[in-house]
Write a protein that holds these residues in place. Structure first.
Motif, PDB file in Angstrom:
ATOM      1  N   PRO A 180       0.815  -1.225   0.000  1.00  0.00           N
ATOM      2  CA  PRO A 180       0.000   0.000   0.000  1.00  0.00           C
ATOM      3  C   PRO A 180       0.845   1.269   0.000  1.00  0.00           C
ATOM      4  O   PRO A 180       0.490   2.256  -0.651  1.00  0.00           O
ATOM      5  N   LEU A 181       1.964   1.232   0.723  1.00  0.00           N
ATOM      6  CA  LEU A 181       2.859   2.389   0.756  1.00  0.00           C
ATOM      7  C   LEU A 181       3.398   2.673  -0.641  1.00  0.00           C
ATOM      8  O   LEU A 181       3.429   3.829  -1.090  1.00  0.00           O
ATOM      9  N   MET A 182       3.827   1.611  -1.335  1.00  0.00           N
ATOM     10  CA  MET A 182       4.385   1.787  -2.670  1.00  0.00           C
ATOM     11  C   MET A 182       3.314   2.264  -3.650  1.00  0.00           C
ATOM     12  O   MET A 182       3.600   3.043  -4.566  1.00  0.00           O
ATOM     13  N   TYR A 183       2.094   1.803  -3.446  1.00  0.00           N
ATOM     14  CA  TYR A 183       0.993   2.238  -4.306  1.00  0.00           C
ATOM     15  C   TYR A 183       0.802   3.749  -4.205  1.00  0.00           C
ATOM     16  O   TYR A 183       0.551   4.436  -5.206  1.00  0.00           O
ATOM     17  N   ASN A 184       0.939   4.287  -3.003  1.00  0.00           N
ATOM     18  CA  ASN A 184       0.812   5.730  -2.818  1.00  0.00           C
ATOM     19  C   ASN A 184       2.003   6.482  -3.419  1.00  0.00           C
ATOM     20  O   ASN A 184       1.838   7.554  -4.010  1.00  0.00           O
ATOM     21  N   ILE A 185       3.197   5.907  -3.281  1.00  0.00           N
ATOM     22  CA  ILE A 185       4.387   6.565  -3.811  1.00  0.00           C
ATOM     23  C   ILE A 185       4.347   6.635  -5.335  1.00  0.00           C
ATOM     24  O   ILE A 185       4.753   7.626  -5.933  1.00  0.00           O
ATOM     25  N   GLN A 186       3.838   5.574  -5.968  1.00  0.00           N
ATOM     26  CA  GLN A 186       3.844   5.538  -7.427  1.00  0.00           C
ATOM     27  C   GLN A 186       3.036   6.684  -8.041  1.00  0.00           C
ATOM     28  O   GLN A 186       3.318   7.135  -9.152  1.00  0.00           O
ATOM     29  N   ASN A 187       2.036   7.161  -7.310  1.00  0.00           N
ATOM     30  CA  ASN A 187       1.198   8.235  -7.840  1.00  0.00           C
ATOM     31  C   ASN A 187       1.951   9.549  -8.019  1.00  0.00           C
ATOM     32  O   ASN A 187       1.517  10.428  -8.767  1.00  0.00           O
ATOM     33  N   TYR A 188       3.096   9.675  -7.328  1.00  0.00           N
ATOM     34  CA  TYR A 188       3.901  10.882  -7.504  1.00  0.00           C
ATOM     35  C   TYR A 188       4.487  10.952  -8.911  1.00  0.00           C
ATOM     36  O   TYR A 188       4.886  12.024  -9.369  1.00  0.00           O
ATOM     37  N   GLY A 189       4.557   9.803  -9.601  1.00  0.00           N
ATOM     38  CA  GLY A 189       5.136   9.773 -10.933  1.00  0.00           C
ATOM     39  C   GLY A 189       4.279  10.405 -12.007  1.00  0.00           C
ATOM     40  O   GLY A 189       4.724  10.564 -13.142  1.00  0.00           O
ATOM     41  N   PHE A 210       9.541   5.723 -10.319  1.00  0.00           N
ATOM     42  CA  PHE A 210       8.166   5.897 -10.778  1.00  0.00           C
ATOM     43  C   PHE A 210       8.023   7.100 -11.714  1.00  0.00           C
ATOM     44  O   PHE A 210       6.999   7.229 -12.386  1.00  0.00           O
ATOM     45  N   ALA A 211       9.027   7.974 -11.745  1.00  0.00           N
ATOM     46  CA  ALA A 211       8.977   9.066 -12.718  1.00  0.00           C
ATOM     47  C   ALA A 211       9.029   8.516 -14.139  1.00  0.00           C
ATOM     48  O   ALA A 211       8.562   9.160 -15.079  1.00  0.00           O
TER      49      ALA A 211
END
Length: 263
Positions: A180-189, A210-211
């Motif tokens: 879940p943490l990574m799912y949130n981080i990926q949205n920054y891309g 994720f960029a």
């Protein structure tokens, strides 16, 4: 060819199951579309309060979001490993997987196919097309090839990171909450990385890249941007191969270390 036949058989079984529970299928589709619509609305709300975001216009940010949706939909269709630790390690289903003469990761992915996620890719392509026209961007045949290459690279970035996270379950069967943490981080891309500080930019570009699933490859079509991201976009397929190679290597090592669920 053997793997293609396996894929086709799993796909047919998925279709038979979904035809039995058609309401669940359409509820899942509508749920995915609603989630994507809310993300798009959030971007529109942001631009009601500012004319640009880090020098990027509203149409450009929505263009990036459209691209972001394409590889994410493909990834969501073929790389569903969200519950790998609980289902295959804790409950012992990995033992069943390892008794079959096919690569373990391939089997896990086939058992968790989610074709409705491809609708998100189609919506993303439509958003890109509309923004392409709105921005007056030139279109050349080579853009089709580059879009395919960038999409493949972005899918591999997603797949490599989440395969690596799933492989951690071979070493620790306790829930970690990393997915879940990574799912949130990926949205920054999906936003211009230059709106973040240097540390976050470095992480999103080189550590958790994720960029490369959104803003960097999309900038190739938008033209020159701060930091030369349109040129950096050419590294997307390379980054995808590297990240997926790391994830697959850790997976293979974890499989060798795996000793079964026991009693």
């Amino acid at each position: 060819m053997r793997y293609f036949i396996l894929f086709w058989e799993y796909l047919k079984n998925y279709a038979k199951t979904r035809l039995t529970y058609r309401s669940d299928f359409w509820i899942e589709v509508m749920s995915d579309l609603l989630g994507q619509a809310l993300n798009l609305i959030f971007i529109l709300v942001v631009f009601r309060h500012t004319a640009s975001l880090g020098g990027w216009s509203e149409a450009e940010v929505i263009f990036v979001y459209g691209f972001f949706m394409i590889p994410y939909g493909i990834f969501g269709t073929f790389f569903n490993v969200w519950n790998f630790g609980e289902r295959y390690i804790v409950k012992g289903e990995m033992d069943r997987i390892l008794t079959r003469p096919a690569h373990s990761l391939f089997q896990v992915l086939l058992e968790n196919l989610d074709p409705p996620a491809l609708i998100g890719s189609a919506v993303g392509a439509v958003i890109m097309g509309l923004c392409w026209s709105d921005l007056g961007l030139p279109f050349y045949p080579v853009h089709v090839l580059m879009l395919l290459l960038f999409t493949a690279g972005a899918v591999l970035v997603y797949s490599g990171i989440y395969t690596l996270l799933a492989a951690i379950s071979f070493f620790s069967d306790s829930p970690t909450g990393i997915m879940p943490l990574m799912y949130n981080i990926q949205n920054y891309g999906r936003y211009p990385v230059h709106i973040y500080n240097k540390i976050i930019r470095f992480v999103l570009t080189w550590l958790l890249p994720f960029a490369f699933v959104g803003v960097i490859p999309a900038s190739y079509f938008l033209g020159a941007k701060e930091g030369g991201m349109d040129k950096l976009a050419l590294l997307t397929p390379v980054m995808g191969v590297i990240v997926f190679g790391i994830g697959l290597s850790l997976w293979n090592y974890g499989v060798k270390r795996y000793r079964g669920a026991g009693s």
